[in-house]
Design a protein around this motif. Structure first.
Motif, PDB file in Angstrom:
ATOM      1  N   ALA A  30      50.015 -29.893 -66.037  1.00  0.00           N
ATOM      2  CA  ALA A  30      50.095 -28.418 -65.814  1.00  0.00           C
ATOM      3  C   ALA A  30      48.944 -27.665 -65.857  1.00  0.00           C
ATOM      4  CB  ALA A  30      50.880 -27.874 -67.232  1.00  0.00           C
ATOM      5  N   LEU A  31      47.902 -28.175 -66.627  1.00  0.00           N
ATOM      6  CA  LEU A  31      46.748 -27.432 -66.699  1.00  0.00           C
ATOM      7  C   LEU A  31      45.693 -27.692 -65.894  1.00  0.00           C
ATOM      8  CD1 LEU A  31      46.306 -26.692 -70.591  1.00  0.00           C
ATOM      9  CD2 LEU A  31      47.030 -24.876 -69.028  1.00  0.00           C
ATOM     10  N   ASP A  32      45.667 -28.900 -65.552  1.00  0.00           N
ATOM     11  CA  ASP A  32      44.597 -29.511 -64.610  1.00  0.00           C
ATOM     12  C   ASP A  32      45.076 -30.535 -63.691  1.00  0.00           C
ATOM     13  OD1 ASP A  32      42.014 -30.533 -63.619  1.00  0.00           O
ATOM     14  OD2 ASP A  32      41.622 -31.768 -65.562  1.00  0.00           O
ATOM     15  N   PRO A  33      45.811 -30.174 -62.794  1.00  0.00           N
ATOM     16  CA  PRO A  33      46.688 -31.133 -61.908  1.00  0.00           C
ATOM     17  C   PRO A  33      45.753 -31.963 -61.090  1.00  0.00           C
ATOM     18  CG  PRO A  33      46.886 -28.953 -61.127  1.00  0.00           C
ATOM     19  CD  PRO A  33      46.081 -28.743 -62.252  1.00  0.00           C
ATOM     20  N   ASN A  34      44.634 -31.425 -60.858  1.00  0.00           N
ATOM     21  CA  ASN A  34      43.702 -32.519 -60.106  1.00  0.00           C
ATOM     22  C   ASN A  34      42.653 -33.371 -60.861  1.00  0.00           C
ATOM     23  OD1 ASN A  34      44.321 -31.589 -57.613  1.00  0.00           O
ATOM     24  ND2 ASN A  34      43.032 -29.904 -57.865  1.00  0.00           N
ATOM     25  N   ASN A  35      43.041 -33.377 -62.088  1.00  0.00           N
ATOM     26  CA  ASN A  35      42.531 -34.479 -63.201  1.00  0.00           C
ATOM     27  C   ASN A  35      40.714 -34.512 -63.142  1.00  0.00           C
ATOM     28  OD1 ASN A  35      42.866 -36.240 -65.208  1.00  0.00           O
ATOM     29  ND2 ASN A  35      42.528 -38.030 -63.529  1.00  0.00           N
ATOM     30  N   ILE A  36      40.414 -32.978 -63.139  1.00  0.00           N
ATOM     31  CA  ILE A  36      38.822 -32.972 -62.727  1.00  0.00           C
ATOM     32  C   ILE A  36      38.082 -32.725 -64.277  1.00  0.00           C
ATOM     33  CG2 ILE A  36      38.912 -32.057 -60.380  1.00  0.00           C
ATOM     34  CD1 ILE A  36      38.259 -29.153 -62.022  1.00  0.00           C
ATOM     35  N   LEU A  37      38.846 -32.320 -65.089  1.00  0.00           N
ATOM     36  CA  LEU A  37      38.221 -32.135 -66.423  1.00  0.00           C
ATOM     37  C   LEU A  37      38.095 -33.200 -67.426  1.00  0.00           C
ATOM     38  CD1 LEU A  37      39.125 -28.461 -67.574  1.00  0.00           C
ATOM     39  CD2 LEU A  37      37.309 -29.113 -66.278  1.00  0.00           C
ATOM     40  N   ALA A  38      37.085 -33.901 -67.513  1.00  0.00           N
ATOM     41  CA  ALA A  38      36.813 -34.928 -68.409  1.00  0.00           C
ATOM     42  C   ALA A  38      37.776 -36.004 -68.455  1.00  0.00           C
ATOM     43  CB  ALA A  38      36.416 -34.371 -69.660  1.00  0.00           C
ATOM     44  N   PRO A  39      38.308 -36.505 -67.221  1.00  0.00           N
ATOM     45  CA  PRO A  39      39.418 -37.574 -67.478  1.00  0.00           C
ATOM     46  C   PRO A  39      38.956 -38.500 -68.269  1.00  0.00           C
ATOM     47  CG  PRO A  39      38.393 -37.395 -65.065  1.00  0.00           C
ATOM     48  CD  PRO A  39      38.013 -36.154 -65.876  1.00  0.00           C
ATOM     49  N   GLY A  40      39.803 -38.988 -69.054  1.00  0.00           N
ATOM     50  CA  GLY A  40      39.837 -40.050 -70.102  1.00  0.00           C
ATOM     51  C   GLY A  40      39.375 -39.652 -71.562  1.00  0.00           C
ATOM     52  N   LYS A  41      39.067 -38.281 -71.599  1.00  0.00           N
ATOM     53  CA  LYS A  41      38.559 -37.826 -73.002  1.00  0.00           C
ATOM     54  C   LYS A  41      39.747 -38.044 -74.103  1.00  0.00           C
ATOM     55  CE  LYS A  41      36.619 -35.459 -76.009  1.00  0.00           C
ATOM     56  NZ  LYS A  41      35.473 -35.991 -76.960  1.00  0.00           N
ATOM     57  N   SER A  42      39.541 -38.703 -75.191  1.00  0.00           N
ATOM     58  CA  SER A  42      40.737 -38.932 -76.026  1.00  0.00           C
ATOM     59  C   SER A  42      41.889 -39.614 -75.194  1.00  0.00           C
ATOM     60  CB  SER A  42      41.407 -37.545 -76.576  1.00  0.00           C
ATOM     61  OG  SER A  42      40.288 -37.064 -77.585  1.00  0.00           O
ATOM     62  N   GLY A  43      41.644 -40.390 -74.403  1.00  0.00           N
ATOM     63  CA  GLY A  43      42.759 -41.201 -73.662  1.00  0.00           C
ATOM     64  C   GLY A  43      43.343 -40.373 -72.633  1.00  0.00           C
ATOM     65  N   ILE A  44      43.150 -39.017 -72.314  1.00  0.00           N
ATOM     66  CA  ILE A  44      43.975 -38.240 -71.598  1.00  0.00           C
ATOM     67  C   ILE A  44      43.318 -38.372 -70.039  1.00  0.00           C
ATOM     68  CG2 ILE A  44      44.883 -35.888 -70.946  1.00  0.00           C
ATOM     69  CD1 ILE A  44      44.163 -35.553 -74.005  1.00  0.00           C
ATOM     70  N   ASP A  45      44.151 -38.814 -69.176  1.00  0.00           N
ATOM     71  CA  ASP A  45      43.694 -39.173 -67.856  1.00  0.00           C
ATOM     72  C   ASP A  45      44.765 -39.224 -66.865  1.00  0.00           C
ATOM     73  OD1 ASP A  45      42.710 -40.301 -65.454  1.00  0.00           O
ATOM     74  OD2 ASP A  45      41.294 -41.624 -66.406  1.00  0.00           O
ATOM     75  N   LEU A  46      45.132 -38.572 -65.887  1.00  0.00           N
ATOM     76  CA  LEU A  46      46.242 -38.448 -65.334  1.00  0.00           C
ATOM     77  C   LEU A  46      46.523 -39.822 -64.412  1.00  0.00           C
ATOM     78  CD1 LEU A  46      46.661 -34.870 -63.966  1.00  0.00           C
ATOM     79  CD2 LEU A  46      47.682 -35.967 -65.620  1.00  0.00           C
ATOM     80  N   ASN A  47      45.402 -40.631 -64.298  1.00  0.00           N
ATOM     81  CA  ASN A  47      45.508 -41.927 -63.722  1.00  0.00           C
ATOM     82  C   ASN A  47      46.364 -42.826 -64.774  1.00  0.00           C
ATOM     83  OD1 ASN A  47      44.141 -41.219 -61.323  1.00  0.00           O
ATOM     84  ND2 ASN A  47      42.261 -41.517 -62.321  1.00  0.00           N
ATOM     85  N   ASN A  48      46.420 -42.528 -65.685  1.00  0.00           N
ATOM     86  CA  ASN A  48      47.068 -43.236 -66.811  1.00  0.00           C
ATOM     87  C   ASN A  48      48.648 -43.610 -66.572  1.00  0.00           C
ATOM     88  OD1 ASN A  48      44.586 -43.944 -68.270  1.00  0.00           O
ATOM     89  ND2 ASN A  48      45.167 -42.391 -70.063  1.00  0.00           N
ATOM     90  N   GLY A  49      49.193 -42.482 -65.730  1.00  0.00           N
ATOM     91  CA  GLY A  49      50.611 -42.670 -65.503  1.00  0.00           C
ATOM     92  C   GLY A  49      51.491 -42.264 -66.640  1.00  0.00           C
ATOM     93  N   PHE A  50      51.227 -41.755 -67.593  1.00  0.00           N
ATOM     94  CA  PHE A  50      52.147 -41.283 -68.449  1.00  0.00           C
ATOM     95  C   PHE A  50      53.056 -39.891 -67.759  1.00  0.00           C
ATOM     96  CE2 PHE A  50      49.322 -43.391 -71.406  1.00  0.00           C
ATOM     97  CZ  PHE A  50      50.080 -44.078 -72.198  1.00  0.00           C
ATOM     98  N   GLU A  51      54.449 -40.158 -68.099  1.00  0.00           N
ATOM     99  CA  GLU A  51      55.185 -38.933 -67.601  1.00  0.00           C
ATOM    100  C   GLU A  51      56.226 -38.503 -69.028  1.00  0.00           C
ATOM    101  OE1 GLU A  51      55.646 -37.910 -64.772  1.00  0.00           O
ATOM    102  OE2 GLU A  51      54.076 -39.177 -63.422  1.00  0.00           O
ATOM    103  N   LEU A  52      56.422 -37.392 -68.881  1.00  0.00           N
ATOM    104  CA  LEU A  52      57.223 -37.111 -70.100  1.00  0.00           C
ATOM    105  C   LEU A  52      58.535 -36.763 -69.578  1.00  0.00           C
ATOM    106  CD1 LEU A  52      57.006 -35.986 -72.922  1.00  0.00           C
ATOM    107  CD2 LEU A  52      57.136 -33.438 -71.777  1.00  0.00           C
TER     108      LEU A  52
END
Lengths: 523, 225
Positions: A501-523
């Motif tokens: 929602a906040l960073d759809p292009n995944n540009i801010l520090a992807p991977g920080k604390s395991g948060i990275d849209l490339n991980n494929g988690f969906e709610l």
């Protein structure tokens, strides 16, 4: 104008796009603030984790001097889908330092945003930019004769209050749980908008640094240890400097004393007789910080034998556990509380209390006293010389403040570390009702075998502690994905929904604390 | 075959970096290109008297007579602070040095903060059994890596040298030797020499006479302001 001489590109970004982005960064920031040459970037690769340097090598580093420039950087990154890893002063030693979490990310270095924006001497509040250091803040308070006291982590002089608080670091004073003392953030979101938490969104408000909650959802916590925004201002509370501060140490002879120590300390801490974040430090920690190296006692590989640790304890006049606490207040208050501590110690029937006068300015008492009374220093860097070789990883599980829990954690950690030929170099920091068990996994990065053992050791520590219901509160960038797994899938799906929602292009520090849209988690 | 040449070829095979490595015959030529420092003043920072008498001796030996050179006194309480101040100054200079791990960590952080250029960052571990060296370097100091490898190959008892090239497409360099019975005492002197003036011919006998034994864990660096 300097040209990119390194061959590193952000993941998934074409070279032509990256070149275009660099041109736009130069136009925005000035060429001198866009670093692309290898020599300019080597210092951003200085890591202490066991992985190869290449894993954490940036493609570029940019420095901003204003919030508007940070907004501009974010917009350019969005335009070209360039991942950006932000550091305040980048002195998060042992957690990743100034290196990006993933290869190719550009580093946004906020060291030049170093203004102390406001200090309120009466209300005891501060508002600072990311590049401000504790030393800078300390100097400011001294120069302006402001009777306020800082709380900071051990690398105090060069660390950033904003960076440490955003990473939920801890200090050693009554204000030692730094995020508790945070009051008001300004964040640049991924779309370039500015968001202020708490009262910060109200036009003309002057309560931003005194009232945390504002109205409606309170979101400050979700921006810490996270990648939903770039913090450009942070407010926090400072403790009024008490008329008297009395640092004390209590030495305990045996490492089996840890359970009794915690049971002795907890009631005093909960009742605020001892109000600060008390430290219970092991023998190697204390020896290393008073300039003792392992090589002075042995050059044999592997874990240091207990017989040598006992010898060091004797030679350096240390305890197996060394408790550091501080009493604050008027002379009368301090006297009363000291008597309560002495009484409790007498009841315990072990432990030797040492006052500042008795310590006589020696280390490690002196630097511990400074940490508890808000005087920055760098003495704890001595840890890096214990074994040497540049390897350090913080393993920091939390537990209840119970003797049995600490005893269990200490025994397990030492057994795993020793099995891998490494030493237990640890301390417990007593929070309000918790313990931060902080262990420095020190190893020699020049030794491939030891590097591999350190990595295996860290994995085993995480696995074995998790089996017993423990997890770490913070970790270096190499293990952030692994630690995120400990906290469960639902949490991760929520975090990724927020990210989307906040960073759809995944540009801010992807991977920080395991948060990275490339991980494929969906709610 | 010349032993030096044989050593380098073995290293090239071990690292799989044959195409990227220069043989000893190419060293001098490469050095000419690598010596970009011109006559920028050199500041030497040694973390101890032992470092000053080994690494520092190599730096002194390499610099030509009349070079603008200033050593910061080893162990002097203000030396580290002065080095840090020099990083933030306006005067162009080259800071070469070797420190313990804790001080090295701090110095590199200060260099980054000052926006200085770090062309060489080395970790060194030396005891009476072996020496280990892990280098992160910019392309301009690759010659110094080769010079260190060459010296270790000819005189070290046992060694491991790894040079990471995180910014280039070339592969990392990894060399190792297990020869027994030789001395490890003058690696630091040769390294100081190679970092100070990569293009200057090495007089091994003279350097050996100047060098003192150096054991422990160290961080070496070349920083340009």
């Amino acid at each position: 104008m300097s040209q990119q001489t390194n061959k590193v590109l952000p993941q998934g970004v074409a070279e032509s796009d990256f070149r275009a982005a660099l041109e736009q960064f130069r136009a925005l920031l000035g060429a001198e603030n866009v670093l692309v040459e290898s020599e300019q970037l080597v210092s951003y690769t200085k890591i202490m984790m066991p992985g190869d340097v290449a894993r954490n090598t940036p493609s570029a580093a940019v420095t901003a001097t204003s919030v508007e420039q940070v907004q501009g950087v974010v917009r350019i990154c969005n335009r070209y889908r360039i991942p950006v890893w932000t550091v305040s002063t980048g002195n998060n030693f042992g957690y990743g330092s100034a290196a990006p979490g993933q290869r190719g990310q550009i580093v946004l270095d906020l060291k030049k945003m170093n203004r102390i924006l406001h200090i309120d001497a009466e209300l005891g509040t501060a508002l600072v930019e990311p590049g401000v250091t504790y030393q800078q803040l300390y100097d400011y308070l001294q120069e302006h004769d402001i009777p306020l006291m800082l709380s900071f982590p051990a690398p105090s002089a060069i660390a950033s209050p904003l960076g440490n608080t955003m990473d939920r670091g801890v200090g050693y004073t009554p204000y030692g749980e730094h995020f508790l003392m945070q009051c008001g953030m300004e964040l640049v979101l991924a779309n370039g908008e500015i968001y202020r938490t708490g009262m910060g969104g109200v036009e003309g408000d002057n309560a931003w640094q005194v009232f945390k909650w504002g109205y409606g959802p309170t979101l400050d916590g979700m921006f810490t240890q996270a990648n939903y925004g770039i913090c450009t201002k942070l407010g926090f509370w400072l403790m009024p400097k008490p008329p008297v501060s009395m640092p004390i140490e209590i030495k305990f002879e045996e490492d089996t004393d840890i359970s009794d120590i915690v049971e002795f300390i907890r009631p005093l801490r909960l009742a605020q007789v001892i109000p600060n974040a008390v430290v219970i430090a092991g023998v190697i920690w204390e020896a290393a910080t008073c300039n003792t190296t392992r090589a002075q006692y042995t050059t044999e590989p592997g874990a240091t034998p207990d017989s040598i640790l006992k010898q060091i304890q004797k030679d350096k006049n240390l305890g197996a556990w060394n408790v550091y606490a501080c009493l604050y207040g008027t002379r009368e208050q301090v006297e009363v509380n000291l008597n309560i501590v002495r009484g409790a110690l007498q009841q315990l029937g072990k432990g030797k209390l040492v006052t500042e006068e008795e310590a006589g300015g020696t280390q490690p008492f002196d630097y511990r006293a400074k940490l508890m009374t808000g005087v920055p220093n760098l003495q704890e860097f001595g840890l890096y010389n214990w074994r040497g070789g540049g390897g350090s990883m913080w393993f920091a599980p939390v537990s209840q403040a119970r003797g049995s829990e600490c005893d269990k954690q200490y025994g397990l950690a030492k057994q795993i570390l020793n099995k891998h030929g490494l030493d237990y170099v640890g301390e417990f920091i007593v929070g309000w009702r918790d313990m931060h068990h902080v262990i420095d996994v020190l190893y020699d990065r020049t030794d491939d075998d030891e590097r591999a053992r350190a990595e295996a050791c860290f994995n085993e520590l995480l696995d074995e502690f998790e089996k017993r219901g423990y997890a770490v509160y913070r970790v270096n960038t190499q293990f952030q994905e692994r630690v995120a797994q400990s906290y469960g899938t639902t949490k991760r799906r929520v975090e990724h929904a927020l990210k989307r929602a906040l960073d759809p292009n995944n540009i801010l520090a992807p991977g920080k604390s395991g948060i990275d849209l490339n991980n494929g988690f969906e709610l | 075959m010349d032993p030096k040449r044989r050593f380098l070829l073995k290293g090239m095979l071990a690292s799989g970096a044959g195409g990227a490595l220069l043989g000893s015959a190419g060293l001098a030529q490469a050095a000419l290109g690598a010596n970009r420092t011109g006559r920028v003043p050199t500041l030497l920072l040694s973390g101890s008297t032992e470092i000053e008498n080994s690494f520092g001796a190599g730096v002194r030996a390499a610099l030509p007579p009349g070079a603008d050179f200033r050593p910061l006194r080893a162990g002097h309480v203000d030396a580290f602070a002065e080095a840090c101040r020099s990083l933030s100054g306006n005067r162009p200079l080259r800071l070469i040095g070797m420190l313990d791990d804790a001080s090295g960590e701090l110095l590199i952080a200060r260099a980054r903060h000052a926006g200085a250029r770090v062309s060489w960052l080395g970790l060194h571990a030396v005891d009476n059994r072996q020496t280990r060296h892990q280098i992160v370097n910019a392309p301009g100091t690759r010659t110094a890596v080769l010079a260190l490898g060459e010296q270790l190959g000819t005189s070290a008892a046992g060694f491991a040298l790894k040079s990471e090239q995180p910014f280039s497409e070339g592969r990392d360099l990894s060399l190792a030797g297990r020869r027994a019975g030789a001395t490890t005492s003058d690696w630091a002197t040769h390294l100081g020499h190679a970092l100070a003036e990569p293009g200057r011919p090495v007089d091994s006998a003279a350097l050996a006479a100047r060098s003192a034994r150096l054991e422990g864990r160290f961080v070496s660096f070349v920083i340009e302001v």
